[in-house]
Design a protein around this motif. Sequence first.
Motif, short mmCIF file in Angstrom:
data_model
loop_
_atom_site.label_atom_id
_atom_site.label_comp_id
_atom_site.label_asym_id
_atom_site.label_seq_id
_atom_site.Cartn_x
_atom_site.Cartn_y
_atom_site.Cartn_z
N ASP A 1 -6.79 6.40 -5.84
CA ASP A 1 -7.64 4.80 -5.49
C ASP A 1 -6.89 4.18 -6.99
O ASP A 1 -7.72 3.50 -6.95
CB ASP A 1 -8.54 5.69 -5.69
CG ASP A 1 -9.21 4.64 -5.34
OD1 ASP A 1 -9.24 3.90 -4.46
OD2 ASP A 1 -10.80 4.66 -5.69
N ALA B 1 -1.33 6.09 -6.14
CA ALA B 1 -2.56 7.55 -5.32
C ALA B 1 -3.43 7.20 -6.19
O ALA B 1 -3.30 6.30 -7.63
CB ALA B 1 -1.11 8.53 -5.11
N ASP C 1 0.88 -0.85 -0.02
CA ASP C 1 -0.25 0.54 -0.26
C ASP C 1 0.90 1.56 -0.10
O ASP C 1 1.46 1.42 1.03
CB ASP C 1 -1.03 -0.18 1.31
CG ASP C 1 -2.02 1.35 1.10
OD1 ASP C 1 -1.78 2.05 0.35
OD2 ASP C 1 -3.13 0.99 2.45
N LYS D 1 -1.35 -0.50 -4.78
CA LYS D 1 -1.52 0.04 -4.27
C LYS D 1 -1.18 1.97 -4.50
O LYS D 1 -0.37 1.60 -3.74
CB LYS D 1 -2.58 0.20 -2.89
CG LYS D 1 -3.52 -1.13 -2.92
CD LYS D 1 -4.24 -0.42 -1.01
CE LYS D 1 -5.54 -2.07 -1.07
NZ LYS D 1 -6.22 -1.70 0.08
N ALA E 1 -5.43 0.63 -8.50
CA ALA E 1 -5.06 -0.50 -8.32
C ALA E 1 -4.04 -1.47 -8.77
O ALA E 1 -5.33 -1.64 -9.74
CB ALA E 1 -5.59 -1.05 -6.69
N GLU F 1 1.70 7.00 -10.63
CA GLU F 1 0.70 7.63 -10.12
C GLU F 1 0.85 8.51 -9.59
O GLU F 1 1.90 8.92 -8.88
CB GLU F 1 -0.22 7.10 -9.56
CG GLU F 1 -0.95 5.69 -9.94
CD GLU F 1 -1.94 6.29 -11.25
OE1 GLU F 1 -2.00 7.91 -10.38
OE2 GLU F 1 -2.10 5.99 -12.03
N SER G 1 -0.23 3.76 -1.73
CA SER G 1 -1.53 5.06 -1.60
C SER G 1 -1.30 6.88 -0.91
O SER G 1 -2.07 7.39 -1.25
CB SER G 1 -2.97 3.88 -1.68
OG SER G 1 -3.43 4.00 -0.56
#
Length: 345
Positions: free
Chosen positions: A181, A179, A58, A177, A183, A255, A60
């Motif tokens: 949102d 940034a 993660d 995951k 994935a 991202e 994100s």
Amino acid sequence: MKKKLSFFGTLFCLAFSSSAQTWQFTDEPQEGNTATRYLVDTTSVNYASLSGTGQTWDYSMLGGYADNMRVLSVTNADLYNDVFPDATHMQLIPGFINIAYNYEANNDKIAHGYEFELPDFGIVQFIFDQKPKMLEFPMALGTSFEDQLTGTLVLFDEENAAEGNTYVVADATGTLKLANDVAYSNVLRINTVDTIYAEIVLAGLPIPTSATIIRQQFDYVDAVESAFPLFTHATLTVINPIVGQIRISVVLSSENPTGFANTEVYAKEELLIYPNPNAGIFALQLPSNSEDAQLKITDVAGVVVFEKSNYSNQESIDLMAFPSGIYFATVEQSGFAQTVKLFKK
């Protein structure tokens, strides 16, 4: 695959996942391919312990550095012929590392050496005599190999014998995951660790010294989505008795985060000179947002030896007629100037 999937899309991805989590020779980026990656929080954890199947990495919530980007690319190795004469390709991560390589008949990816720039050290090159594998195909979960390497470490334009080893393993599969949102659920992670040791004798130093260089790089790949890694977490550590330990981390994401990192970044978007050093023909990679760049090359006395208006990345700098030594490349664009050193052999 990206997170939003229809029912039938989910079934398709489940059926396809074994292929998506395998990195084939045909998945490799080709000469001329590029990809934009965004520099994100360089202090982030590397999740080294999250290996095996079904992992979730993660990233994100990582912040970025105000749209600071890197254009990853694969080029031919022509400009590096005097340094890596048998290499056919160069893989460039601006501000971090350039790797020379080719492919053998069995499609193994073979490293010929690499170069990077370090504070207090300048441009460092490692030229392999015993050339190690970078990848063997296919790379799937559990694929691993270790290889020895020997060669020459070029530091302060002086050559020193060096040796070490490389270890490469596809150590995990799972969900990445990022940034915004976003994935990806069919990701393969490739973990590379290079360790290099050299005894160093430099002019001006009364006694020999040494350097240990360790590179660990985690590349998160999904061939369905991109020929380049979707996310890279790389750390370069140099241990030297004189300067102590230097540690540089570069973390790149496909991202662009909307939040900002609160930490100072080492590898800001800057000029990339390559190959550096070399015998006189240099390429200059401008920052990705540069337009109408004014280029000026000066020697250590401040004398202008090369000047070009509206410089573009397709041009080269020819210093073949000038003496060996240190030169300075300054680019001015939109009222902002950057200067980097060139080392002419």
